[in-house]
Scaffold this motif. Structure first.
Motif, PDB file in Angstrom:
ATOM      1  N   HIS A   1       0.850  -1.185   0.000  1.00  0.00           N
ATOM      2  CA  HIS A   1       0.000   0.000   0.000  1.00  0.00           C
ATOM      3  C   HIS A   1       0.888   1.238   0.000  1.00  0.00           C
ATOM      4  N   PRO A   2       0.378   2.361  -0.486  1.00  0.00           N
ATOM      5  CA  PRO A   2       1.153   3.605  -0.429  1.00  0.00           C
ATOM      6  C   PRO A   2       1.451   3.974   1.022  1.00  0.00           C
ATOM      7  N   ALA A   3       2.644   4.522   1.246  1.00  0.00           N
ATOM      8  CA  ALA A   3       3.045   4.913   2.592  1.00  0.00           C
ATOM      9  C   ALA A   3       3.953   6.132   2.523  1.00  0.00           C
ATOM     10  N   ILE A   4       3.870   6.950   3.560  1.00  0.00           N
ATOM     11  CA  ILE A   4       4.864   8.007   3.764  1.00  0.00           C
ATOM     12  C   ILE A   4       6.050   7.329   4.433  1.00  0.00           C
ATOM     13  N   VAL A   5       7.240   7.622   3.946  1.00  0.00           N
ATOM     14  CA  VAL A   5       8.447   7.027   4.509  1.00  0.00           C
ATOM     15  C   VAL A   5       9.230   8.106   5.253  1.00  0.00           C
ATOM     16  N   PHE A   6       9.500   7.830   6.528  1.00  0.00           N
ATOM     17  CA  PHE A   6      10.311   8.713   7.361  1.00  0.00           C
ATOM     18  C   PHE A   6      11.689   8.087   7.487  1.00  0.00           C
ATOM     19  N   PRO A   7      12.702   8.641   6.828  1.00  0.00           N
ATOM     20  CA  PRO A   7      14.050   8.077   6.945  1.00  0.00           C
ATOM     21  C   PRO A   7      14.705   8.507   8.259  1.00  0.00           C
ATOM     22  N   TYR A   8      15.323   7.559   8.933  1.00  0.00           N
ATOM     23  CA  TYR A   8      16.082   7.836  10.153  1.00  0.00           C
ATOM     24  C   TYR A   8      17.553   7.856   9.765  1.00  0.00           C
ATOM     25  N   LEU A   9      18.203   8.990   9.986  1.00  0.00           N
ATOM     26  CA  LEU A   9      19.603   9.154   9.632  1.00  0.00           C
ATOM     27  C   LEU A   9      20.434   9.378  10.888  1.00  0.00           C
TER      28      LEU A   9
ATOM     29  N   ALA B   1       5.361  13.459  12.773  1.00  0.00           N
ATOM     30  CA  ALA B   1       4.543  14.602  12.345  1.00  0.00           C
ATOM     31  C   ALA B   1       4.769  15.798  13.260  1.00  0.00           C
ATOM     32  N   ASP B   2       4.945  15.544  14.550  1.00  0.00           N
ATOM     33  CA  ASP B   2       5.215  16.642  15.480  1.00  0.00           C
ATOM     34  C   ASP B   2       6.612  17.225  15.258  1.00  0.00           C
ATOM     35  N   VAL B   3       7.581  16.384  14.891  1.00  0.00           N
ATOM     36  CA  VAL B   3       8.912  16.899  14.549  1.00  0.00           C
ATOM     37  C   VAL B   3       8.795  17.868  13.366  1.00  0.00           C
ATOM     38  N   LEU B   4       8.011  17.482  12.365  1.00  0.00           N
ATOM     39  CA  LEU B   4       7.828  18.344  11.197  1.00  0.00           C
ATOM     40  C   LEU B   4       7.116  19.646  11.579  1.00  0.00           C
ATOM     41  N   ALA B   5       6.127  19.564  12.466  1.00  0.00           N
ATOM     42  CA  ALA B   5       5.423  20.770  12.918  1.00  0.00           C
ATOM     43  C   ALA B   5       6.381  21.705  13.655  1.00  0.00           C
ATOM     44  N   MET B   6       7.235  21.147  14.486  1.00  0.00           N
ATOM     45  CA  MET B   6       8.200  21.973  15.212  1.00  0.00           C
ATOM     46  C   MET B   6       9.191  22.629  14.256  1.00  0.00           C
ATOM     47  N   HIS B   7       9.607  21.897  13.244  1.00  0.00           N
ATOM     48  CA  HIS B   7      10.510  22.475  12.240  1.00  0.00           C
ATOM     49  C   HIS B   7       9.827  23.648  11.546  1.00  0.00           C
TER      50      HIS B   7
ATOM     51  N   CYS C   1      -5.659  21.766  22.214  1.00  0.00           N
ATOM     52  CA  CYS C   1      -4.573  21.265  21.356  1.00  0.00           C
ATOM     53  C   CYS C   1      -3.845  20.155  22.118  1.00  0.00           C
ATOM     54  N   LYS C   2      -3.684  19.003  21.460  1.00  0.00           N
ATOM     55  CA  LYS C   2      -3.046  17.895  22.173  1.00  0.00           C
ATOM     56  C   LYS C   2      -1.548  17.769  21.914  1.00  0.00           C
ATOM     57  N   ASP C   3      -1.048  18.378  20.829  1.00  0.00           N
ATOM     58  CA  ASP C   3       0.366  18.220  20.513  1.00  0.00           C
ATOM     59  C   ASP C   3       0.838  19.339  19.595  1.00  0.00           C
ATOM     60  N   ALA C   4       2.092  19.268  19.158  1.00  0.00           N
ATOM     61  CA  ALA C   4       2.680  20.314  18.316  1.00  0.00           C
ATOM     62  C   ALA C   4       1.958  20.442  16.982  1.00  0.00           C
ATOM     63  N   ASN C   5       1.654  19.328  16.338  1.00  0.00           N
ATOM     64  CA  ASN C   5       0.996  19.362  15.039  1.00  0.00           C
ATOM     65  C   ASN C   5      -0.400  19.975  15.152  1.00  0.00           C
ATOM     66  N   ASP C   6      -1.142  19.570  16.154  1.00  0.00           N
ATOM     67  CA  ASP C   6      -2.477  20.102  16.397  1.00  0.00           C
ATOM     68  C   ASP C   6      -2.406  21.615  16.639  1.00  0.00           C
ATOM     69  N   THR C   7      -1.436  22.044  17.427  1.00  0.00           N
ATOM     70  CA  THR C   7      -1.266  23.467  17.737  1.00  0.00           C
ATOM     71  C   THR C   7      -0.910  24.248  16.482  1.00  0.00           C
ATOM     72  N   LEU C   8      -0.027  23.696  15.648  1.00  0.00           N
ATOM     73  CA  LEU C   8       0.340  24.358  14.397  1.00  0.00           C
ATOM     74  C   LEU C   8      -0.876  24.511  13.488  1.00  0.00           C
ATOM     75  N   LEU C   9      -1.672  23.456  13.369  1.00  0.00           N
ATOM     76  CA  LEU C   9      -2.845  23.502  12.501  1.00  0.00           C
ATOM     77  C   LEU C   9      -3.891  24.496  12.998  1.00  0.00           C
ATOM     78  N   LYS C  10      -4.054  24.597  14.306  1.00  0.00           N
ATOM     79  CA  LYS C  10      -5.091  25.469  14.872  1.00  0.00           C
ATOM     80  C   LYS C  10      -4.658  26.917  15.031  1.00  0.00           C
ATOM     81  N   GLY C  11      -3.355  27.154  15.241  1.00  0.00           N
ATOM     82  CA  GLY C  11      -2.933  28.521  15.527  1.00  0.00           C
ATOM     83  C   GLY C  11      -1.699  28.998  14.802  1.00  0.00           C
ATOM     84  N   GLY C  12      -1.128  28.148  13.961  1.00  0.00           N
ATOM     85  CA  GLY C  12       0.045  28.553  13.206  1.00  0.00           C
ATOM     86  C   GLY C  12       1.327  28.525  14.027  1.00  0.00           C
ATOM     87  N   PRO C  13       2.443  28.870  13.380  1.00  0.00           N
ATOM     88  CA  PRO C  13       3.748  28.822  14.053  1.00  0.00           C
ATOM     89  C   PRO C  13       3.817  29.676  15.317  1.00  0.00           C
TER      90      PRO C  13
END
Length: 192
Positions: A19-27, A73-79, A156-168
């Motif tokens: 199935h299609p998937a988003i891939v998060f590479p760990y470096l 997803a929260d790492v991406l929101a924080m970035h 807001c439960k987390d960083a991603n939720d906060t970003l979506l509801k109120g922006g950076p």
């Protein structure tokens, strides 16, 4: 991040198969050590026998502070909010009643030398019971004296939720308002 097909067992109404998937590479040190796959039905899988590592650990280039969140997803929101030095464990938070799942915390051993040098950890995980359990266990393992706690805004439960509801700006306000981990017997004084 990229999209790819990955094999998943039957879940969420999807039959087993690719199935299609988003891939998060760990470096780690620029070397690919793991891939985490997220299906369209929010099922996660990782590479077998991968090096236990933190997601986004290569972004930690300064030792003044590192933000911890609960998931890629929260790492991406924080970035997006201006905090690139944000990491996450690959397996998220434990069940609220499980505090000492040592396998979950193996990435802390992998990166022990780096983590020992960090001055401050901003614990910005989810505001649900598993997230609070993760926060407590990370504080215990990293040293409470180096940990600061984030409280996400009401609704807001987390960083991603906060970003979506109120922006950076709303994410930034929550991070900058982080409070030192309360340590019994320690009192903080201010010049106010």
């Amino acid at each position: 991040l990229y999209l790819a097909k990955h094999w998943f067992p039957e879940h969420g109404g999807l039959p087993q198969g690719e199935h299609p998937a988003i891939v998060f590479p760990y470096l780690v040190g620029g070397k690919l050590v793991n891939r985490k796959y997220r299906s369209t039905k929010k099922m996660f899988m990782q590479e077998k026998d991968a090096l236990p590592s933190l997601f986004n650990v290569d972004a930690v280039t300064s030792l003044d502070r590192v933000v911890w969140v609960e998931g890629e997803a929260d790492v991406l929101a924080m970035h997006e909010a201006g905090y690139p030095q944000t990491v996450s464990l690959p397996n998220g938070a434990p069940a609220a009643n499980v505090q000492h799942d040592d396998k979950r915390y193996l990435p802390l051993d992998t990166h022990a030398d780096l983590l020992a040098k960090v001055e401050r950890f901003i614990l910005a995980g989810d505001m649900d019971a598993p997230g609070l359990a993760l926060r407590e266990e990370l504080a215990r393992r990293l040293g409470r004296h180096r940990c600061w706690l984030v409280t996400w805004p009401e609704g807001c439960k987390d960083a991603n939720d906060t970003l979506l509801k109120g922006g950076p700006a709303l994410v930034q306000a929550a991070i900058e308002a982080a409070e030192p981990y309360p340590i019994q017997g320690v009192q903080r004084l201010s010049g106010d």
